[in-house]
Scaffold this motif. Structure first.
Motif, PDB file in Angstrom:
ATOM      1  N   THR A 292      40.204 -35.562  -1.420  1.00  0.00           N
ATOM      2  CA  THR A 292      40.815 -36.758  -1.901  1.00  0.00           C
ATOM      3  C   THR A 292      42.366 -37.003  -1.188  1.00  0.00           C
ATOM      4  O   THR A 292      42.975 -36.454  -1.459  1.00  0.00           O
ATOM      5  N   ILE A 293      42.223 -38.000  -0.511  1.00  0.00           N
ATOM      6  CA  ILE A 293      43.456 -38.219   0.433  1.00  0.00           C
ATOM      7  C   ILE A 293      44.335 -39.105  -0.488  1.00  0.00           C
ATOM      8  O   ILE A 293      43.994 -40.205  -0.992  1.00  0.00           O
ATOM      9  N   GLU A 294      45.502 -38.698  -0.516  1.00  0.00           N
ATOM     10  CA  GLU A 294      46.780 -39.284  -1.474  1.00  0.00           C
ATOM     11  C   GLU A 294      47.827 -39.935  -0.363  1.00  0.00           C
ATOM     12  O   GLU A 294      48.528 -40.879  -0.686  1.00  0.00           O
ATOM     13  N   THR A 295      48.177 -39.129   0.853  1.00  0.00           N
ATOM     14  CA  THR A 295      48.799 -39.623   1.887  1.00  0.00           C
ATOM     15  C   THR A 295      48.330 -39.447   3.040  1.00  0.00           C
ATOM     16  O   THR A 295      47.849 -38.140   3.320  1.00  0.00           O
ATOM     17  N   ILE A 296      48.879 -40.000   4.302  1.00  0.00           N
ATOM     18  CA  ILE A 296      48.432 -40.052   5.625  1.00  0.00           C
ATOM     19  C   ILE A 296      49.478 -40.469   6.348  1.00  0.00           C
ATOM     20  O   ILE A 296      50.128 -41.359   6.134  1.00  0.00           O
ATOM     21  N   GLY A 297      49.610 -39.807   7.657  1.00  0.00           N
ATOM     22  CA  GLY A 297      50.718 -40.476   8.720  1.00  0.00           C
ATOM     23  C   GLY A 297      50.620 -39.602  10.099  1.00  0.00           C
ATOM     24  O   GLY A 297      50.048 -38.783   9.956  1.00  0.00           O
ATOM     25  N   ILE A 298      51.129 -40.505  11.052  1.00  0.00           N
ATOM     26  CA  ILE A 298      51.074 -39.799  12.387  1.00  0.00           C
ATOM     27  C   ILE A 298      52.392 -39.250  12.676  1.00  0.00           C
ATOM     28  O   ILE A 298      53.502 -39.745  12.649  1.00  0.00           O
ATOM     29  N   LEU A 299      52.228 -38.197  13.386  1.00  0.00           N
ATOM     30  CA  LEU A 299      53.514 -37.367  13.690  1.00  0.00           C
ATOM     31  C   LEU A 299      53.807 -37.764  15.161  1.00  0.00           C
ATOM     32  O   LEU A 299      53.039 -38.638  16.009  1.00  0.00           O
ATOM     33  N   LYS A 300      55.251 -37.828  15.363  1.00  0.00           N
ATOM     34  CA  LYS A 300      55.916 -38.354  16.768  1.00  0.00           C
ATOM     35  C   LYS A 300      55.117 -37.673  17.825  1.00  0.00           C
ATOM     36  O   LYS A 300      54.695 -36.671  17.755  1.00  0.00           O
ATOM     37  N   PRO A 301      55.155 -38.287  19.180  1.00  0.00           N
ATOM     38  CA  PRO A 301      54.593 -37.688  20.228  1.00  0.00           C
ATOM     39  C   PRO A 301      55.303 -36.203  20.612  1.00  0.00           C
ATOM     40  O   PRO A 301      56.529 -36.075  20.334  1.00  0.00           O
ATOM     41  N   ASP A 302      54.515 -35.430  21.266  1.00  0.00           N
ATOM     42  CA  ASP A 302      54.810 -34.180  21.902  1.00  0.00           C
ATOM     43  C   ASP A 302      55.231 -33.165  20.762  1.00  0.00           C
ATOM     44  O   ASP A 302      56.330 -32.388  20.794  1.00  0.00           O
ATOM     45  N   THR A 303      55.030 -33.402  19.575  1.00  0.00           N
ATOM     46  CA  THR A 303      55.085 -32.584  18.370  1.00  0.00           C
ATOM     47  C   THR A 303      54.479 -31.066  18.767  1.00  0.00           C
ATOM     48  O   THR A 303      53.303 -31.074  19.019  1.00  0.00           O
ATOM     49  N   VAL A 304      55.199 -29.897  18.613  1.00  0.00           N
ATOM     50  CA  VAL A 304      54.757 -28.672  18.989  1.00  0.00           C
ATOM     51  C   VAL A 304      54.824 -27.809  17.786  1.00  0.00           C
ATOM     52  O   VAL A 304      55.843 -27.685  17.184  1.00  0.00           O
ATOM     53  N   ILE A 305      53.761 -27.094  17.536  1.00  0.00           N
ATOM     54  CA  ILE A 305      53.533 -26.306  16.267  1.00  0.00           C
ATOM     55  C   ILE A 305      53.339 -24.680  16.836  1.00  0.00           C
ATOM     56  O   ILE A 305      52.674 -24.443  17.848  1.00  0.00           O
ATOM     57  N   SER A 306      54.432 -24.056  16.443  1.00  0.00           N
ATOM     58  CA  SER A 306      54.493 -22.582  16.863  1.00  0.00           C
ATOM     59  C   SER A 306      52.991 -21.894  16.662  1.00  0.00           C
ATOM     60  O   SER A 306      52.541 -22.218  15.547  1.00  0.00           O
ATOM     61  N   GLU A 307      52.643 -21.158  17.583  1.00  0.00           N
ATOM     62  CA  GLU A 307      51.585 -20.265  17.195  1.00  0.00           C
ATOM     63  C   GLU A 307      50.031 -21.166  17.504  1.00  0.00           C
ATOM     64  O   GLU A 307      49.054 -20.698  17.191  1.00  0.00           O
TER      65      GLU A 307
END
Length: 809
Positions: free
Chosen positions: A235-250
């Protein structure tokens, strides 16, 4: 704190230096764009708090109704709030002042959004309407109707040069409104449940929507059509788009992709690929948690996602490091059940708060931790002699051992589970660790047994949370619940206190019962050993505290003073004193020798369940049913020094007063006598001057300089002297002097001046009462003509609320 002689210092006073209360009680929470301040709802109010040190900048006071939502303008200058009173308030975030307030809708406002220019705010209400307001002037610019239910989400969108507004509702529809045309230009239908989140892609071409139907939809904003549907499986309570070129390690497949995040009833932040809908990264779930996520705040600058949980905690996760929890703010503590100081320097407080988690508070900063592990409410806590280990007892029938390293940088390194004691059949209500080593622990339960657990086999360097220590003995200890366990300073004996009204003393080595202390009329809530003598202290539901001998188990002393159950008690000042807390919301400091209560500390409004001292006894921490934690600092020496200094200053002032009187320096003598609160010396001065009046002197008091001094009295001095006159007036010997000084005051001050004095009616009524009582007893009042003249007017003066004051000359 010891004196120079080495003797322990009796403590006489503690002052409250810090109160840790709620920062967020549910509802809306946000963080300013500069990432400096947390803004969160506290019932009917909104608090603005520094996110780094926890200091409240100011509180935006509400209107007695719960705040439903608020929004911060992108420029950070204003905050717009709404409550169930149906009013919108616009606040200046620099001053904390309300700039304007006006009624907005016919039902409470549920959601808000502010455009990027900080000019317009959109409001969505339970009355199914969407309105747009000019923030600076406070008037409505647009009123959109069309939804068939509560407005649940809003988002401004700039389509080239046109401003658009997108709204979602519990009618499952998304509507796009053109602000220029003042009409709905599209209705997007696909969801089958309430829309909880809307966001625009970084290129402005797509709309992402999230719903409680457990899917996220991607819409083409130009064609106003559905492009893709992503199953989210919660059940989704919140949603949003990350800024461009977001890098997640690993996470290799995160590079160069547009990502979005979701949060909901599973209580986990997850990041997804916006094009494929595949899961990119999920936060590691906290152990044995039951909370959900009601909102997520995206901090662009620091690249954090902040989860607002349903149990009122604010958890910071670093996107770059793979959603590792790096900080947490504890928004609201439930009832404080127990607390202890931990850490080598006792810089932290471990707190049990009627939840499954243990809260670890850094007293000096705003960096707190939440310890997850128990499956049910934590009831009791105890620390090791060095403050590096903690044991907790819970309603899940287990006790857990924790290694505490408060200096570790990584959150997961600060608290590590070392083992779990499994064996009790009911909730564990009391735990204890030894005072000289970490060889064993003792637990007591509602199953009425005590257990001795062998800790010698635990490898504390490896910290295996699944390790289960063995019990060397178990005894049926009491006939009812065990509330407290205390181990003696030499680790040879221990005491248990129970609801069966008894205290029992046991041998640590083999668990042999050594003796029973009986005398309390109700259940025993706390037992503690003296640090220096063969005695223990106990507190009970019979409102008393008792000291017992561990030699013959007799009651040595009984202390009475609390008006309700005494929940905690402990020795202090090397056993010379006691400190206790009770259901009456009070902390009391006792002198063991005289049985007297020497101080009462009052800063709680509910039962004080928890009370603990630092080793140096410079601070006491208390927590209670009011969800507050108070830190009390020993200020005995400071107060003694201040008292000595005050006495020295008083002696010097009294000497100055004598010198002024000898020199006939009336101005300084009168002012000093008033400041020292010495009405007798002031009366003597006035009488002496009046009796020594020089013939032909036309002054009122016998000295023109005194007349002038009276005419320059401050309002505070005037009030004080009038009270003196009222008291002098009750004695016939002082009647002439008191009436003379009163006459001088009336001649020197207007009726308006006198009416502005606090309590003037009561003061003058007191004078009137005496005058009427004694006037008839005086056969003849020998006065100068001006006094007789005054007496004719005095009756009019003494009731200023019924008639005007005497006419001014």
């Amino acid at each position: 704190m010891p004196e120079a002689t080495g003797k322990p210092q009796y403590k006489t006073s503690f002052k409250s230096t810090l109160t840790i209360g709620s920062l967020f009680t549910g509802g809306k929470a946000s963080i300013t764009l500069d990432e400096q301040y947390l803004i969160a709802t506290i019932g009917e109010d909104i608090d603005v708090t520094n996110i780094h040190n926890g200091k409240r900048l100011f509180r935006l006071s509400g209107d007695t109704e719960i705040v439903t939502t608020f929004a911060i303008t992108p420029n950070g200058k204003s905050l717009i709030s709404s409550s169930r009173s149906l009013a919108i308030k616009i606040w200046d975030l620099k001053t904390g002042k309300c700039l304007r307030s006006f009624k907005a809708h016919e039902a409470p406002i549920i959601v808000m959004d502010v455009d990027e220019s900080s000019t317009l705010v959109a409001t969505g209400s339970a009355d199914s309407t969407v309105k747009v307001w000019n923030i600076e002037r406070g008037f409505c610019t647009h009123n959109f109707r069309g939804h068939g239910g509560i407005i649940s989400s809003l988002k401004f969108w700039k389509d080239n040069s046109r401003w658009m507004l997108i709204s979602g509702s519990d009618d499952c529809n998304i509507r796009i409104w053109d602000l220029s045309k003042r009409s709905c230009v599209a209705v997007l239908k696909s969801h089958v449940s309430i829309i909880r989140g809307l966001d625009i892609s970084n290129d402005g071409k797509y709309l992402l929507s999230g719903s409680r139907d457990k899917v996220a939809n991607l819409w083409d904003l130009n064609k106003k059509k559905l492009v893709k549907t992503f199953p989210i499986y919660e059940t989704i309570e919140t949603i949003g788009i990350l800024k461009p070129d977001t890098v997640i390690s690993e996470v290799e497949n995160s590079v160069g992709k547009e990502l979005f995040y979701t949060g909901g009833d599973k209580g986990i932040i997850r990041i997804w690929d916006l094009q494929s809908g595949k899961l990119v990264k999920a936060q590691d779930p906290e152990k044995n948690t039951k909370y959900g996520i009601s909102d997520i705040i995206y901090l662009h600058k620091s690249n954090y996602l902040i989860a607002i949980t349903t149990d009122q905690n604010i958890l910071f996760y670093n996107i770059s490091s793979g959603l590792k929890r790096i900080k947490q703010i504890i928004g609201h503590n439930d009832e404080i059940i127990d607390l202890v100081y931990v850490g080598p320097t006792e810089s932290h407080l471990a707190i049990a708060t009627n939840t499954e988690q243990i809260r670890l508070f850094n007293i000096d900063s705003f960096d707190n931790n939440i310890i997850y592990g128990h499956k049910d409410i934590v009831i009791c806590l105890a620390k090791s002699f060095d403050g590096k280990f903690l044991i907790s007892g819970s309603k899940d029938n287990t006790a857990r051992l924790w290694k505490i390293n408060v200096e570790a940088y990584e959150v997961e390194e600060r608290i590590k589970a070392c083992g779990i004691c499994v064996g009790h059949t009911e909730a564990i209500g009391a735990v204890a660790l030894p005072n000289k080593s970490l060889k064993f622990c003792i637990t007591g339960s509602q199953d009425r047994t005590v257990k001795y657990w062998d800790l010698l086999q635990i490898d504390f360097s490896k910290c295996d949370e699944g390790y289960k220590p063995k019990t060397l003995y178990t005894h049926q200890a009491h006939e009812k619940d065990i509330n407290s366990i205390s181990i003696s300073s030499n680790d040879k004996i221990f005491a248990t206190g129970s609801q069966d009204k008894t205290i029992k003393i046991w041998s640590v080595a083999d668990g042999k019962l050594l003796g029973i202390c009986t005398g309390h009329k109700r259940g025993v809530w706390c037992v503690q050993f003296s640090p220096v003598e063969n005695t223990i202290v106990s507190s009970s539901g019979d409102k008393t505290i008792k000291i017992w001998s561990t030699n013959d188990f007799s009651c040595l002393k009984t202390f009475e003073g609390h008006t309700n159950t005494v929940l905690k008690v402990s020795f202090i000042a090397s056993g010379l004193q006691l400190i206790s807390s009770g259901s009456d919301g009070l902390i009391k400091l006792w002198n063991c020798k005289s049985n007297e209560c020497v101080a009462t500390l009052d800063n709680h409004t509910e039962k004080i369940w928890a009370l603990t001292l630092r080793k140096d006894e410079s601070f006491v921490a208390s927590g209670g049913g009011d969800s507050l934690i108070n830190l009390w600092q020993d200020c005995t020496i400071e107060e003694m020094e201040a008292r000595v200094k005050e006495e020295e200053e008083l002696i010097l002032k009294e000497q100055d007063l004598l010198n002024y009187l000898l020199k006939k320096d009336y101005r300084n003598a009168i002012v000093l006598a008033i400041s020292l609160n010495q009405p007798f010396r002031l009366l003597k001065l006035f009488t002496e001057v009046l009796n020594n009046r020089v013939k032909g002197d036309n002054s009122i008091t016998g000295s023109e300089s005194i007349d002038n001094i009276i005419a320059t009295f401050s309002k505070e001095n005037l009030e004080q002297v009038l009270k003196y006159i009222r008291d002098w007036n009750t004695n016939a010997r002082n009647y002439r002097t008191s009436q003379t000084i009163l006459h001088a005051i009336i001649k020197s001050f207007s009726s308006q001046d006198l009416l502005e004095i606090n309590g003037i009616k009561d003061i003058l009524d007191g004078m009137l009462s005496y005058t009427e009582r004694h006037y008839q007893r005086l056969d003849r009042l020998i006065m100068d003509s001006y006094i007789v003249d005054y007496s004719l007017h005095s009756m009019d003066l003494l009731d200023p609320l019924e008639q005007n004051l005497m006419e001014e000359d």
